[in-house]
Design an enzyme around this catalytic site. Structure first.
Site, PDB file in Angstrom:
ATOM      1  N   TRP A 359      17.042 -36.213 -44.437  1.00 38.19           N
ATOM      2  CA  TRP A 359      16.095 -37.290 -44.121  1.00 38.19           C
ATOM      3  C   TRP A 359      16.013 -38.302 -45.258  1.00 38.19           C
ATOM      4  O   TRP A 359      15.485 -39.400 -45.090  1.00 38.19           O
ATOM      5  CB  TRP A 359      14.707 -36.731 -43.779  1.00 38.19           C
ATOM      6  CG  TRP A 359      13.939 -36.139 -44.930  1.00 38.19           C
ATOM      7  CD1 TRP A 359      14.220 -35.001 -45.618  1.00 38.19           C
ATOM      8  CD2 TRP A 359      12.732 -36.647 -45.512  1.00 38.19           C
ATOM      9  NE1 TRP A 359      13.277 -34.764 -46.592  1.00 38.19           N
ATOM     10  CE2 TRP A 359      12.336 -35.752 -46.551  1.00 38.19           C
ATOM     11  CE3 TRP A 359      11.926 -37.758 -45.263  1.00 38.19           C
ATOM     12  CZ2 TRP A 359      11.201 -35.950 -47.333  1.00 38.19           C
ATOM     13  CZ3 TRP A 359      10.787 -37.953 -46.031  1.00 38.19           C
ATOM     14  CH2 TRP A 359      10.440 -37.059 -47.063  1.00 38.19           C
ATOM     15  N   ASP A 360      16.561 -37.941 -46.409  1.00 39.34           N
ATOM     16  CA  ASP A 360      16.608 -38.852 -47.554  1.00 39.34           C
ATOM     17  C   ASP A 360      17.226 -40.198 -47.170  1.00 39.34           C
ATOM     18  O   ASP A 360      16.814 -41.253 -47.666  1.00 39.34           O
ATOM     19  CB  ASP A 360      17.469 -38.265 -48.676  1.00 39.34           C
ATOM     20  CG  ASP A 360      17.071 -36.863 -49.088  1.00 39.34           C
ATOM     21  OD1 ASP A 360      16.367 -36.197 -48.323  1.00 39.34           O
ATOM     22  OD2 ASP A 360      17.495 -36.434 -50.174  1.00 39.34           O
ATOM     23  N   GLU A 490       7.632 -28.853 -50.260  1.00 41.42           N
ATOM     24  CA  GLU A 490       8.236 -27.590 -49.861  1.00 41.42           C
ATOM     25  C   GLU A 490       7.663 -26.404 -50.632  1.00 41.42           C
ATOM     26  O   GLU A 490       8.114 -25.270 -50.452  1.00 41.42           O
ATOM     27  CB  GLU A 490       9.750 -27.673 -50.026  1.00 41.42           C
ATOM     28  CG  GLU A 490      10.372 -28.654 -49.048  1.00 41.42           C
ATOM     29  CD  GLU A 490      11.835 -28.966 -49.334  1.00 41.42           C
ATOM     30  OE1 GLU A 490      12.491 -29.530 -48.444  1.00 41.42           O
ATOM     31  OE2 GLU A 490      12.303 -28.658 -50.455  1.00 41.42           O
ATOM     32  N   LYS A 602       5.439 -30.370 -54.878  1.00 41.65           N
ATOM     33  CA  LYS A 602       6.802 -30.646 -55.335  1.00 41.65           C
ATOM     34  C   LYS A 602       7.088 -32.148 -55.375  1.00 41.65           C
ATOM     35  O   LYS A 602       7.751 -32.652 -56.278  1.00 41.65           O
ATOM     36  CB  LYS A 602       7.790 -29.935 -54.410  1.00 41.65           C
ATOM     37  CG  LYS A 602       9.247 -30.055 -54.812  1.00 41.65           C
ATOM     38  CD  LYS A 602      10.125 -29.334 -53.784  1.00 41.65           C
ATOM     39  CE  LYS A 602      11.599 -29.445 -54.145  1.00 41.65           C
ATOM     40  NZ  LYS A 602      12.465 -28.899 -53.082  1.00 41.65           N
ATOM     41  N   GLN A 603       6.618 -32.862 -54.366  1.00 38.61           N
ATOM     42  CA  GLN A 603       6.872 -34.297 -54.252  1.00 38.61           C
ATOM     43  C   GLN A 603       5.787 -34.909 -53.380  1.00 38.61           C
ATOM     44  O   GLN A 603       4.988 -34.204 -52.788  1.00 38.61           O
ATOM     45  CB  GLN A 603       8.244 -34.555 -53.640  1.00 38.61           C
ATOM     46  CG  GLN A 603       8.360 -34.139 -52.181  1.00 38.61           C
ATOM     47  CD  GLN A 603       9.782 -34.212 -51.659  1.00 38.61           C
ATOM     48  OE1 GLN A 603      10.584 -33.334 -51.928  1.00 38.61           O
ATOM     49  NE2 GLN A 603      10.096 -35.243 -50.911  1.00 38.61           N
TER      50      GLN A 603
END
Length: 767
Positions: A359-360, A490, A602-603
């Site tokens: 999906w990046d 995640e 994580k992000q």
């Protein structure tokens, strides 16, 4: 402590001094690519020290059987591996019978390795003393041609310094290659045969299972003191390898040169029985041009790329080097000329993560290619997903969804899901939203509605069907909920009502319904065609609208923030600043169980939604959510710092924005995650571009118009970038005194700068 052996330089990545412990990291950092193929910066000559061999061909992969001790319905049968392809750079070198190997040399001095990003070549130079005490000076230059994307070119010079010597060059091609990350040690390649002809060699091989046919080829030319010499080769062949050995006596201080042109022809582009003939034609064309002309073409091709995509920064060399390294790698990875290809997380720099598409691409990469190329390049990325729509529907069917609902894969090569971690494969379904958002983003930027009419509407309907079926009506809440998901963070698996996922689901349905009405009113023939093909019914539309209208979003009244998921506040809320730095990154020191029970992010997750849908929320709401979530964010994903940099800039927190920018732009150069030897983080590099253009430049597209809210880090004197906005090239230069614009195009445009309209006149461009 971060690695610090890369010399700061505006246009080059430079390593001074030979340190064996840096070899694998440098093999990643100095990687080469031309969109069609790429390779790690392995030494051409033998090297017996630790090394990670890697050559890769775009679009060629192997379905490695999934290795798990259990099986669930719908689980992917294989993990698509980026294949380590036959090696064409190799050169065995002997000097007075001694194999040349930097790992065994008595001394290596004046070692310099340079990746010249401005011109697109890699060079090593050094003086080495062999075990037999012969001292040689070496200069080896290599590039992968952009103008002829099936070939790589090597110019290898050896000058004996302290004695004359018999020197042998044995350039070879080797198809006996394995992947370091094979699940079962399968044989990925089968060799069909080899042949030699004068100074040329060819090996035909094919991939197992997928049966991609590849011809690996090479041709060599020898020179002494830059004058061509005719030497007859000795031919050495094994089942997997062909070498042509050239030997001659070289006087002290004379330069003995091998020029090698090599590469691949593949069944992606030719009939299988024409691969050797095609290779011969490629060699004929490139050899007629010769090394110097090929190098000149390379410089011109890169000059053309940089003319549009460069970002210049004055006053901060490390920041400048970082952004150019990111832009360079993005352009090496994907050129946009082949809609069958995409942008892998490691590009052509390593094998980790497998697959070519995450999906990046839609969430992070599309804006870069959209603004620095023509719109056809970005459209090819969208076309790639349309071509995979039937597979996305199959993926959803395997999980029990019906009636044309589509779930795009987390990882893929051909549209099939090939990711083998259940909490990602089954639960990280927000990826579907990124596909729809990319369609919206493309139309918003280009004003080209044709993709939605021709292809995109079918994708939007299939995605909306998925969200309608995936949502569950909760009688207790009297709203629709989405259970058992993994959001962008995640470090939380199998949670209920991830805000970002739920918000994406609602938005996807609303966006599809909006375009449904546009097509119905303005494109009646296409509307009829799409309805007939998709069999979309009024009942479905009503069900979808109900899901959207009554979607649940967890919210904390106490903190006045949307919660990342229902149970987020049940965690022990210790901020990242209170963690022991010795236990960072937590993914290398903590058990997975401990990570999943922690509040650590994580992000960007909730904040990813605020990034995509900035106009849906006030600045005060963003500030509140940023202040709540960022202190719990460990930024252990390469995709994390860029989003936070953009939002910190929007909130006028320029010191924080700058630190996040440095983190994203120098993630690999400074090896923040201590893993660069596995390959570079290619897709997050597009986020670095966004950090400057959208973050510091404040560029947005609203109401068919470019908006800017420029800011400048205190460490910089000025910076500039270009955007191709609807076939007009706008150069934006920001300094401490203000912002200036230059426009190359057919007519003037209106832009908004800090809320005020400004007219930019087009420069006269000679025909």
């Amino acid at each position: 402590m971060n690695q610090d052996y890369i010399t700061p330089n505006e246009w080059s990545i430079i390593e001074n001094g030979f340190d064996k412990s840096n070899v694998k990291s440098s093999e990643s950092l100095f990687s080469l690519g031309n969109g069609a193929m790429g390779q790690r910066a392995n030494f051409e000559e033998d090297y017996s020290g630790p090394s990670f061999q890697g050559s890769y061909i775009g679009g060629i992969y192997y379905p490695d059987k999934t290795r798990v001790g259990w099986w669930k319905n719908g689980y992917p049968e294989y993990f698509a591996k980026v294949l380590n392809a036959p090696n064409f750079i190799g050169i065995h070198i002997t000097i007075e019978g001694e194999t040349f190997d930097l790992n065994t040399c008595k001394e290596v001095k004046n070692f310099k390795r340079e990746l010249n990003m401005k011109e697109g070549w890699h060079k090593r130079s050094f003086i080495a003393t062999l075990p037999n005490d012969i001292q040689i000076e070496v200069e080896a230059t290599r590039f992968l041609s952009l103008a002829h994307n099936e070939v790589g070119v090597i110019n290898y010079n050896i000058t004996p310094l302290n004695a004359s010597a018999n020197i042998s060059y044995a350039p070879y091609i080797d198809a006996g290659i394995t992947n370091q990350d094979s699940n079962w040690d399968d044989k990925f390649w089968n060799i069909l045969g080899s042949q030699t002809e004068d100074h040329q060699a060819f090996i035909r091989s094919h991939t197992m299972k997928t049966n991609y046919q590849v011809c690996t080829f090479m041709e060599s030319r020898l020179l002494i003191n830059h004058e061509q010499v005719e030497l007859s080769p000795e031919v050495f062949k094994t089942d997997a390898k062909v070498a042509l050995k050239y030997t001659t006596k070289v006087n002290a201080n004379d330069c003995f040169t091998l020029q090698k042109i090599a590469g691949y022809t593949t069944s992606l582009n030719y009939a299988e029985d024409q691969l050797i003939n095609a290779a011969k034609q490629v060699l004929q064309t490139t050899n007629q041009l010769g090394y110097l002309q090929l190098l000149q073409e390379q410089k011109e091709a890169w000059s053309s790329i940089w003319e549009m995509s460069d970002i210049s920064i004055n006053g901060d060399v490390k920041a400048q080097q970082g952004i150019r390294f990111n832009i360079f790698q993005l352009n090496q990875t994907y050129t946009g000329t082949d809609h069958r290809l995409n942008i892998g997380p490691k590009g052509f720099t390593g094998e980790k993560y497998g697959g070519s598409t995450y999906w990046d691409t839609e969430a992070y990469c599309l804006p870069f290619y959209m603004a620095t190329k023509n719109q056809e390049v970005a459209k090819n990325l969208l076309k790639y997903r349309y071509k995979h729509l039937d597979k996305a529907i199959e993926n959803a069917e395997k999980l029990g969804f019906e009636n044309g609902a589509a779930l795009y894969p987390m990882v893929t090569m051909n549209g099939e899901e090939s990711h083998n971690e259940w909490e990602i494969t089954f639960e990280e379904i927000h990826r579907n939203g990124a596909i729809a958002f990319a369609i919206f983003n493309y139309h918003r930027f280009t004003n080209d509605y044709s993709y939605i009419v021709d292809m995109g509407m079918e994708v939007l309907i299939a995605i909306a069907r998925f969200w309608q079926q995936r949502a569950t009506f909760s009688k207790q809440k009297n709203q629709y909920v989405i259970l058992g998901v993994t959001g962008p963070n995640e470090y939380e698996n199998n949670v209920n009502n991830n805000f970002y996922t739920n918000y994406m689901a609602k938005w996807c349905i609303d966006y599809m319904l909006e375009n449904f009405e546009i097509l119905k009113e303005n494109y009646p023939e296409d509307f009829s065609r799409i309805l007939h093909k998709t069999k979309l019914t009024e009942v479905e539309l009503t069900q979808m609208k109900a899901v959207s209208d009554k979607m649940y979003f967890p919210f904390s009244e106490e903190h006045q923030v949307y919660l990342q998921q229902d149970g987020f506040l049940d965690k022990e809320m210790i901020k990242v600043s209170d963690l022991d730095p010795k236990l960072r990154p937590i993914n290398q020191y903590w058990s997975w169980d401990r990570i999943l029970r922690s509040p650590y992010i994580k992000q960007a997750d909730t904040l990813q939604g605020f990034y995509f849908f900035e106009d849906h929320f006030s600045t005060e709401e963003l500030e509140r959510h940023f202040d709540f979530y960022e202190p719990f964010t460990v930024h252990e994903s390469s995709l994390s710092p860029c989003v936070h940099s953009i939002q910190a800039a929007l909130l006028n927190r320029m010191d924080q924005a700058y630190q996040f920018y440095l983190r994203t732009s120098r993630l690999d150069l400074d090896d923040y995650n201590k893993e660069v030897e596995e390959g570079c983080h290619i897709t997050s590099m597009a986020g670095t571009w966004m950090s400057i253009v959208e973050g510091f430049g404040g560029m947005r597209v609203k109401n068919n118009q470019l908006h800017f809210a420029p800011k400048i880090p205190s460490q910089w004197d000025s910076y500039s970038f270009k955007v191709n906005f609807r076939n007009q090239i706008l150069t934006v230069t920001v300094s401490k005194s203000g912002v200036d614009f230059q426009l190359k195009g057919a007519e003037q445009i209106q832009v908004m700068v800090n809320g005020e309209s400004r007219t930019i006149q087009a420069e006269t461009v000679s025909a």
